[in-house]
Write a protein that holds these residues in place. Structure first.
Motif, PDB file in Angstrom:
ATOM      1  N   THR A 290       0.824  -1.210   0.000  1.00 30.34           N
ATOM      2  CA  THR A 290       0.000   0.000   0.000  1.00 30.34           C
ATOM      3  C   THR A 290       0.860   1.261   0.000  1.00 30.34           C
ATOM      4  O   THR A 290       0.399   2.328  -0.423  1.00 30.34           O
ATOM      5  CB  THR A 290      -0.928   0.024   1.231  1.00 30.34           C
ATOM      6  OG1 THR A 290      -0.140  -0.089   2.430  1.00 30.34           O
ATOM      7  CG2 THR A 290      -1.910  -1.134   1.183  1.00 30.34           C
ATOM      8  N   LEU A 294       2.942   4.998  -3.450  1.00 29.87           N
ATOM      9  CA  LEU A 294       3.079   6.399  -3.054  1.00 29.87           C
ATOM     10  C   LEU A 294       4.496   6.922  -3.256  1.00 29.87           C
ATOM     11  O   LEU A 294       4.740   8.120  -3.090  1.00 29.87           O
ATOM     12  CB  LEU A 294       2.688   6.572  -1.577  1.00 29.87           C
ATOM     13  CG  LEU A 294       1.307   6.092  -1.154  1.00 29.87           C
ATOM     14  CD1 LEU A 294       1.114   6.320   0.343  1.00 29.87           C
ATOM     15  CD2 LEU A 294       0.211   6.807  -1.940  1.00 29.87           C
ATOM     16  N   SER A 338       0.623  13.325   2.120  1.00 34.26           N
ATOM     17  CA  SER A 338       0.208  14.283   1.084  1.00 34.26           C
ATOM     18  C   SER A 338      -0.064  13.581  -0.231  1.00 34.26           C
ATOM     19  O   SER A 338      -1.053  13.876  -0.922  1.00 34.26           O
ATOM     20  CB  SER A 338       1.293  15.341   0.893  1.00 34.26           C
ATOM     21  OG  SER A 338       1.533  16.049   2.093  1.00 34.26           O
ATOM     22  N   CYS A 339       0.804  12.635  -0.578  1.00 32.20           N
ATOM     23  CA  CYS A 339       0.599  11.883  -1.817  1.00 32.20           C
ATOM     24  C   CYS A 339      -0.683  11.068  -1.746  1.00 32.20           C
ATOM     25  O   CYS A 339      -1.448  11.013  -2.721  1.00 32.20           O
ATOM     26  CB  CYS A 339       1.809  10.971  -2.055  1.00 32.20           C
ATOM     27  SG  CYS A 339       1.672   9.963  -3.542  1.00 32.20           S
ATOM     28  N   TRP A 340      -0.947  10.462  -0.598  1.00 33.83           N
ATOM     29  CA  TRP A 340      -2.168   9.670  -0.436  1.00 33.83           C
ATOM     30  C   TRP A 340      -3.407  10.549  -0.628  1.00 33.83           C
ATOM     31  O   TRP A 340      -4.368  10.145  -1.293  1.00 33.83           O
ATOM     32  CB  TRP A 340      -2.175   9.037   0.951  1.00 33.83           C
ATOM     33  CG  TRP A 340      -3.378   8.172   1.213  1.00 33.83           C
ATOM     34  CD1 TRP A 340      -3.578   6.882   0.820  1.00 33.83           C
ATOM     35  CD2 TRP A 340      -4.565   8.560   1.925  1.00 33.83           C
ATOM     36  NE1 TRP A 340      -4.804   6.432   1.248  1.00 33.83           N
ATOM     37  CE2 TRP A 340      -5.433   7.445   1.927  1.00 33.83           C
ATOM     38  CE3 TRP A 340      -4.963   9.731   2.567  1.00 33.83           C
ATOM     39  CZ2 TRP A 340      -6.678   7.476   2.546  1.00 33.83           C
ATOM     40  CZ3 TRP A 340      -6.202   9.761   3.186  1.00 33.83           C
ATOM     41  CH2 TRP A 340      -7.051   8.645   3.173  1.00 33.83           C
ATOM     42  N   LEU A 341      -3.376  11.760  -0.083  1.00 33.68           N
ATOM     43  CA  LEU A 341      -4.498  12.677  -0.243  1.00 33.68           C
ATOM     44  C   LEU A 341      -4.661  13.108  -1.696  1.00 33.68           C
ATOM     45  O   LEU A 341      -5.782  13.181  -2.217  1.00 33.68           O
ATOM     46  CB  LEU A 341      -4.299  13.906   0.649  1.00 33.68           C
ATOM     47  CG  LEU A 341      -4.448  13.673   2.156  1.00 33.68           C
ATOM     48  CD1 LEU A 341      -4.055  14.928   2.924  1.00 33.68           C
ATOM     49  CD2 LEU A 341      -5.879  13.262   2.513  1.00 33.68           C
ATOM     50  N   ARG A 343      -3.824  11.445  -4.327  1.00 32.42           N
ATOM     51  CA  ARG A 343      -4.300  10.306  -5.118  1.00 32.42           C
ATOM     52  C   ARG A 343      -5.777  10.011  -4.874  1.00 32.42           C
ATOM     53  O   ARG A 343      -6.396   9.267  -5.634  1.00 32.42           O
ATOM     54  CB  ARG A 343      -3.468   9.065  -4.803  1.00 32.42           C
ATOM     55  CG  ARG A 343      -2.064   9.102  -5.390  1.00 32.42           C
ATOM     56  CD  ARG A 343      -1.225   7.943  -4.875  1.00 32.42           C
ATOM     57  NE  ARG A 343      -1.754   6.662  -5.288  1.00 32.42           N
ATOM     58  CZ  ARG A 343      -1.412   6.022  -6.403  1.00 32.42           C
ATOM     59  NH1 ARG A 343      -0.540   6.571  -7.245  1.00 32.42           N
ATOM     60  NH2 ARG A 343      -1.926   4.838  -6.700  1.00 32.42           N
ATOM     61  N   ARG A 344      -6.358  10.598  -3.835  1.00 27.49           N
ATOM     62  CA  ARG A 344      -7.769  10.343  -3.534  1.00 27.49           C
ATOM     63  C   ARG A 344      -8.703  11.131  -4.453  1.00 27.49           C
ATOM     64  O   ARG A 344      -9.874  10.767  -4.581  1.00 27.49           O
ATOM     65  CB  ARG A 344      -8.060  10.751  -2.078  1.00 27.49           C
ATOM     66  CG  ARG A 344      -7.271   9.991  -1.033  1.00 27.49           C
ATOM     67  CD  ARG A 344      -7.908   8.697  -0.659  1.00 27.49           C
ATOM     68  NE  ARG A 344      -9.160   8.869   0.048  1.00 27.49           N
ATOM     69  CZ  ARG A 344      -9.960   7.882   0.436  1.00 27.49           C
ATOM     70  NH1 ARG A 344      -9.627   6.648   0.143  1.00 27.49           N
ATOM     71  NH2 ARG A 344     -11.076   8.124   1.079  1.00 27.49           N
ATOM     72  N   HIS A 345      -8.178  12.187  -5.096  1.00 27.28           N
ATOM     73  CA  HIS A 345      -9.048  13.037  -5.917  1.00 27.28           C
ATOM     74  C   HIS A 345      -8.685  12.861  -7.392  1.00 27.28           C
ATOM     75  O   HIS A 345      -7.504  12.909  -7.761  1.00 27.28           O
ATOM     76  CB  HIS A 345      -8.889  14.509  -5.521  1.00 27.28           C
ATOM     77  CG  HIS A 345      -9.983  15.377  -6.031  1.00 27.28           C
ATOM     78  ND1 HIS A 345     -10.060  15.808  -7.349  1.00 27.28           N
ATOM     79  CD2 HIS A 345     -11.092  15.884  -5.412  1.00 27.28           C
ATOM     80  CE1 HIS A 345     -11.131  16.538  -7.517  1.00 27.28           C
ATOM     81  NE2 HIS A 345     -11.789  16.609  -6.371  1.00 27.28           N
ATOM     82  N   ARG A 349      -4.842  13.053  -8.980  1.00 32.90           N
ATOM     83  CA  ARG A 349      -4.264  11.713  -8.945  1.00 32.90           C
ATOM     84  C   ARG A 349      -3.113  11.545  -9.936  1.00 32.90           C
ATOM     85  O   ARG A 349      -2.106  10.908  -9.634  1.00 32.90           O
ATOM     86  CB  ARG A 349      -5.353  10.670  -9.232  1.00 32.90           C
ATOM     87  CG  ARG A 349      -4.892   9.217  -9.116  1.00 32.90           C
ATOM     88  CD  ARG A 349      -6.040   8.266  -9.354  1.00 32.90           C
ATOM     89  NE  ARG A 349      -7.082   8.491  -8.360  1.00 32.90           N
ATOM     90  CZ  ARG A 349      -8.389   8.528  -8.642  1.00 32.90           C
ATOM     91  NH1 ARG A 349      -8.797   8.391  -9.894  1.00 32.90           N
ATOM     92  NH2 ARG A 349      -9.259   8.702  -7.682  1.00 32.90           N
TER      93      ARG A 349
END
Length: 352
Positions: A290, A294, A338-341, A343-345, A349
């Motif tokens: 997971t 990232l 920050s990268c995870w956030l 990638r959520r949009h 992304r």
């Protein structure tokens, strides 16, 4: 940085957690997050090492050792790309390959180039109250809008020639491929010595990928066990110590010589091949599947947090031996979050 094929997806077939293929892919995931963490540590340590007036101090020596210990990070990223993109079992249509690579690299390249050029101008204003945009065209032409973005410009050249490299690779024998690795890395080492002796520049950024072809090919060969580095753990330790010793020996107070940090110095290629071999040989490394996706974003974002820490943190970081790892984990965690956030949009992304 290529994405691994998800073993649980329909196109990957049944998920067999104990299969040799899945095990090797897990090790590539481990290599990705280890290399990303190493990049952050390298840049944290570089800030302390670059203080020429601190040369020889306890903190400088600790930072030099940390910096030397992770010089394998970028070569390992290139070897991961080679291990995935030179896979004979996955058909490669040149048109589809270029379309996918363009979709993957163009948006981050354009966005982060403009972002960091603007960020550099903001830092100039922060530091001395001046606003300057005049350096933007020159930095773009140099392929280095910010100190870490050279990698995106280099990888463009590597991707442009990957279909041809792949065709040649699979038409050759393992003995010939080993000669490629030795020959290309050997010439790259001579080139680094030449640049060091004459203080020459790197040249046009689209040619930067050429010496990295040695790492690119070696990545697939090590992955397939066609190339093996003997006693990789010992070679890794010895090359790290030799790199740290070389930087210390060539430098002096007020004047640093960082030749041994070059990715093609006489020590770093041995360190890099050994590091990748060690990762591929170590079965107990957590793949952190997971986290691995990232790592590209971590690479792109982390200088922002480093700059903020540098300007808002304590003026003096006490005891670099422990403060640099703490700073590394902090910056890595903030960058990964920050990268995870992002990638959520859907709108952001593709930027990471």
């Amino acid at each position: 940085m290529p994405q691994r094929l998800n073993a649980s997806s329909p196109s990957a077939g049944p998920a067999l957690s104990l299969s040799p293929l899945n095990d090797r892919l897990d090790r590539l995931d481990a290599a990705r997050w280890l290399a990303a963490l190493a990049v952050v540590l390298l840049h944290c340590a570089a800030q302390a090492v670059s203080d020429a007036q601190a040369y020889g101090s306890k903190d400088w020596l600790a930072a030099n050792l940390y910096d030397s210990a992770v010089r394998w990070c970028v070569p390992v990223f290139v070897m991961i790309s080679g291990a995935l993109l030179l896979n004979r079992d996955r058909p490669l249509d040149a048109r589809q390959f270029y379309a996918r690579r363009a979709a993957r690299i163009c948006a981050p390249l354009i966005f982060w180039t403009l972002f960091y050029l603007a960020w550099r101008s903001v830092l100039d204003w922060w530091d001395d109250g001046r606003i300057d945009f005049s350096f933007w065209p020159r930095k773009i032409a140099e392929g280095a809008p910010y100190y870490h973005l050279w990698y995106l410009y280099m990888i463009v050249g590597l991707y442009l020639f990957t279909p041809m490299i792949r065709a040649l690779y699979h038409r050759s024998q393992p003995a010939a491929r080993r000669l490629w690795v030795v020959g290309i890395l050997g010439v790259a080492i001579l080139d680094a010595l030449y640049r060091q002796a004459l203080d020459a520049g790197q040249g046009f950024f689209l040619t930067w990928f050429l010496p990295y072809l040695g790492y690119f090919v070696a990545g697939r060969m090590i992955y397939d066990a066609e190339l093996r580095i003997p006693r990789p753990g010992l070679m890794l330790i010895l090359s790290v110590l030799a790199t740290a010793w070389g930087v210390f020996t060539l430098s002096e107070s007020g004047k640093l010589n960082l030749y041994f940090y070059d990715y093609f110095s006489i020590t770093v290629p041995f360190m890099s091949l050994a590091a990748f071999q060690w990762i591929m040989d170590t079965p107990r490394l957590p793949p952190l599947s997971t986290l691995a996706p990232l790592t590209f974003g971590v690479y792109l974002i982390h200088p922002l947090f480093l700059d903020l820490v540098d300007r808002t943190g304590p003026a003096i970081m006490p005891n670099a031996a422990w403060s640099l790892p703490v700073q590394t984990v902090t910056v890595f965690g903030l960058s990964a979050a920050s990268c995870w956030l992002l990638r959520r949009h859907p709108a952001t992304r593709k930027l990471v």
